[in-house]
Design an enzyme around this catalytic site. Structure first.
Site, PDB file in Angstrom:
ATOM      1  N   SER A 162       1.029  -1.241  -0.150  1.00  0.00           N
ATOM      2  CA  SER A 162      -0.134   0.057   0.039  1.00  0.00           C
ATOM      3  C   SER A 162       0.783   1.209  -0.016  1.00  0.00           C
ATOM      4  O   SER A 162       1.738   1.331   0.903  1.00  0.00           O
ATOM      5  CB  SER A 162      -0.703  -0.009   1.170  1.00  0.00           C
ATOM      6  OG  SER A 162      -1.406   1.266   1.562  1.00  0.00           O
TER       7      SER A 162
ATOM      8  N   GLN B  21      -0.265   4.132   0.412  1.00  0.00           N
ATOM      9  CA  GLN B  21      -0.805   4.980   1.478  1.00  0.00           C
ATOM     10  C   GLN B  21       0.029   4.762   2.724  1.00  0.00           C
ATOM     11  O   GLN B  21       0.379   5.540   3.576  1.00  0.00           O
ATOM     12  CB  GLN B  21      -2.211   4.750   1.583  1.00  0.00           C
ATOM     13  CG  GLN B  21      -2.955   5.361   0.406  1.00  0.00           C
ATOM     14  CD  GLN B  21      -4.385   5.405   0.400  1.00  0.00           C
ATOM     15  OE1 GLN B  21      -5.087   4.676   1.493  1.00  0.00           O
ATOM     16  NE2 GLN B  21      -5.262   5.808  -0.534  1.00  0.00           N
TER      17      GLN B  21
ATOM     18  N   ASP C  58      -6.559  -0.050  -8.913  1.00  0.00           N
ATOM     19  CA  ASP C  58      -7.792   0.997  -9.096  1.00  0.00           C
ATOM     20  C   ASP C  58      -8.319   0.786 -10.527  1.00  0.00           C
ATOM     21  O   ASP C  58      -9.543   1.089 -10.554  1.00  0.00           O
ATOM     22  CB  ASP C  58      -7.384   2.549  -8.754  1.00  0.00           C
ATOM     23  CG  ASP C  58      -6.626   2.510  -7.435  1.00  0.00           C
ATOM     24  OD1 ASP C  58      -7.277   1.935  -6.477  1.00  0.00           O
ATOM     25  OD2 ASP C  58      -6.082   3.724  -7.436  1.00  0.00           O
TER      26      ASP C  58
HETATM   27  O1  SPQ Z   1      -7.639   7.759  -1.857  1.00  0.00           O
HETATM   28  P1  SPQ Z   1      -8.385   6.423  -1.883  1.00  0.00           P
HETATM   29  O2  SPQ Z   1      -9.773   6.829  -1.636  1.00  0.00           O
HETATM   30  O3  SPQ Z   1      -7.961   5.381  -1.115  1.00  0.00           O
HETATM   31  O4  SPQ Z   1      -8.151   6.430  -3.593  1.00  0.00           O
HETATM   32  C1  SPQ Z   1      -8.017   5.169  -4.479  1.00  0.00           C
HETATM   33  C2  SPQ Z   1      -8.831   5.330  -5.816  1.00  0.00           C
HETATM   34  O5  SPQ Z   1      -9.658   4.227  -6.332  1.00  0.00           O
HETATM   35  O6  SPQ Z   1      -8.721   6.580  -6.417  1.00  0.00           O
HETATM   36  C3  SPQ Z   1      -8.485   3.864  -3.525  1.00  0.00           C
HETATM   37  F1  SPQ Z   1      -9.647   3.769  -3.476  1.00  0.00           F
HETATM   38  O7  SPQ Z   1      -6.905   5.115  -4.808  1.00  0.00           O
HETATM   39  C4  SPQ Z   1      -5.800   4.709  -3.998  1.00  0.00           C
HETATM   40  C5  SPQ Z   1      -4.900   3.728  -4.325  1.00  0.00           C
HETATM   41  O8  SPQ Z   1      -5.859   2.574  -4.072  1.00  0.00           O
HETATM   42  C6  SPQ Z   1      -4.743   5.903  -3.857  1.00  0.00           C
HETATM   43  C7  SPQ Z   1      -3.138   5.682  -3.520  1.00  0.00           C
HETATM   44  C8  SPQ Z   1      -2.372   6.536  -3.250  1.00  0.00           C
HETATM   45  O9  SPQ Z   1      -2.666   7.963  -4.003  1.00  0.00           O
HETATM   46  O10 SPQ Z   1      -1.318   6.466  -2.454  1.00  0.00           O
HETATM   47  C9  SPQ Z   1      -2.787   4.251  -3.361  1.00  0.00           C
HETATM   48  C10 SPQ Z   1      -3.631   3.206  -3.515  1.00  0.00           C
HETATM   49  O11 SPQ Z   1      -4.214   2.650  -2.058  1.00  0.00           O
HETATM   50  P2  SPQ Z   1      -3.527   1.991  -1.187  1.00  0.00           P
HETATM   51  O12 SPQ Z   1      -4.365   1.717   0.047  1.00  0.00           O
HETATM   52  O13 SPQ Z   1      -3.348   0.516  -2.080  1.00  0.00           O
HETATM   53  O14 SPQ Z   1      -2.277   2.668  -0.895  1.00  0.00           O
END
Ligand code: SPQ
Length: 428
Positions: free
Chosen positions: A167, A169, A315
């Site tokens: 992830s 994030q 995504d």
């Molecule tokens: O911001 P959000 O709501 O989590 O948005 C999504 C999306 O589909 O636009 C996921 F639902 O994207 C994330 C992505 O899945 C955006 C992101 C980032 O900008 O770092 C990373 C991904 O999430 P993760 O949980 O895998 O880190």
């Protein structure tokens, strides 16, 4: 709001410029806010999620001016951020929630973070647990796993953190906290996730070390403001790429698409399925690769999608499921449990809505199986407040007989406010 989409009869033709990357736009605002000096952003995505990030950092005392795709942030370093009078509302944005928590964990004051009903279901312990280990005081529903969350930061120490999930994030949150913590913070992940944080932190003058699945930063580094140009979002382009591949007699060109290798799983899938895709004018802007993409209709075949590629297209899986309904044979998507904790459980929502249109698709524990090629028939479908489900259904409407009515289509403004205008502009 309901949006109706009719079958496209003469193909999709033309050229569009894909709007700014959501992930990069969030980071430009956040890093500008903690940097010393002015940061100017060009190509910013004025989608609701990125506007939530701006509003949160304004509440933290940072002066930010936004006019369409231009943003100016007057950074005064970490010291410029002040205890907010109001709660910090992240809206629908998981990225705002998790990355901002990494910054708040190091600031010696109290904040309350809330979001909408979708955010209230998304797991935050993947970041709140390591942040607590670093020294931040965090509480919230379900022992700090769910919003509303309250956080009091400051005095954090570096951590060696092995994330169970790939992830960006989680990785970005811990690295941001590490920047203001004593010692070296090291994050490793099971597969490499998108690396926009690492690339952009370097543009702000930070030394970030990366070795395979491990990334590290030394605490005590300051960011210096600058000029950021945001490329178009490949996750938005994905809807138009799939439309160009499956709507008969189409040929469309998408300008200015970010093709960072940690995001280009959709290109690999299209190529493996046999799509007619041309990549041109490859260039680098702010250390982010960019290209123009032209796609035309072709026959497609089913494939297996699993393993390392999953974080590179996570995504895009809803729209890839639609693509697979138009490919001959079976497409199997595995190792994608993370879909269950997005804006909706995207395994359930994409399967239920494509079934309503007559697709042959079944959910599995970690993904889905799609049998093609199916003729789709118009019906009323829901976005469930999830922008990517709403756009997938709208593209399905371009090939289904009759009319597809997409309920709660307003969710699309989260990441692609001019989606319907651009889709319309490609129809003769
Ligand atoms: O911001 P959000 O709501 O989590 O948005 C999504 C999306 O589909 O636009 C996921 F639902 O994207 C994330 C992505 O899945 C955006 C992101 C980032 O900008 O770092 C990373 C991904 O999430 P993760 O949980 O895998 O880190």
């Amino acid at each position: 709001m309901d949006q109706t989409v009719q079958k496209v009869t003469n193909g999709l033709q033309g050229t569009i410029t894909i709007p700014g990357d959501k992930s990069i736009s969030h980071r430009a605002v956040m890093f500008g806010a903690i940097a010393n000096g002015t940061t100017t952003v060009e190509g910013f995505l004025p989608g609701e999620d990125c506007l939530s990030t701006i509003s949160c950092f304004q509440k933290l005392g940072v002066s930010i001016q936004q006019n369409d795709d231009k943003v100016t942030i007057e950074g005064k370093g970490y010291a410029g951020l002040k205890e907010p009078v109001d709660i910090l509302d992240v809206g629908n944005s998981g990225t705002t929630t998790r990355l901002m928590l990494g910054i708040l964990a190091t600031l010696p004051f109290h904040c309350v973070v809330i979001g909408d009903s979708s955010i209230a279901k998304r797991p935050m312990s993947r970041v709140t647990n390591p942040l607590r280990e670093m020294g931040a005081k965090i509480d919230g529903r379900d022992n700090g796993n769910l919003t509303p969350l309250s956080i009091r930061g400051g005095g954090t120490k570096a951590i060696q953190f092995e994330s169970k999930v790939a992830s960006a994030q989680v990785k970005s949150c811990i690295l941001l906290a590490g920047l203001q913590s004593e010692g070296e913070t090291v994050v490793s992940e099971p597969h490499v996730s998108r690396d926009h944080t690492e690339r952009m932190l370097r543009a702000f003058g930070v030394d970030v070390k990366q070795n395979g699945r491990t990334t590290s930063v030394q605490g005590g580094q300051q960011l210096t403001g600058g000029h950021i140009v945001v490329p178009g979002d490949i996750s938005s382009a994905a809807f138009m790429l799939v439309a160009g591949a499956i709507v008969p007699n189409s040929s469309i060109t998408l300008l200015n698409v970010g093709v960072n290798p940690t995001r280009t799983g959709i290109i690999d899938v299209l190529q493996q399925m046999g799509a007619n895709l041309v990549i041109e004018n490859e260039r680098t802007i702010n250390d982010e690769p960019v290209a123009d993409l032209t796609i035309s209709t072709s026959s497609l075949k089913g494939i297996e999608i699993s393993g390392d590629i999953i974080p590179r297209l996570i995504d895009e899986i809803p729209v890839i499921a639609l693509l697979a309904t138009q490919a001959e044979g079976k497409t199997v998507i595995k190792d994608a449990e993370e879909l269950k904790v997005k804006e909706t459980n995207r395994i359930d929502t994409v399967v239920s809505e494509l079934l309503k249109l007559g697709a042959s698709i079944e959910a599995t524990d970690d993904g889905m199986i799609i049998y093609g090629k199916s003729d789709l028939t118009g019906s009323t479908v829901k976005s469930y407040g999830d922008h990517r489900i709403g756009m997938t259904m709208a593209i399905a409407g371009c090939i289904a007989t009759g009319t597809v009515t997409v309920q709660e289509s307003e969710a699309i403004a989260v990441s692609y406010p001019n989606f319907f205008t651009q889709l319309q502009s490609l129809q003769k």
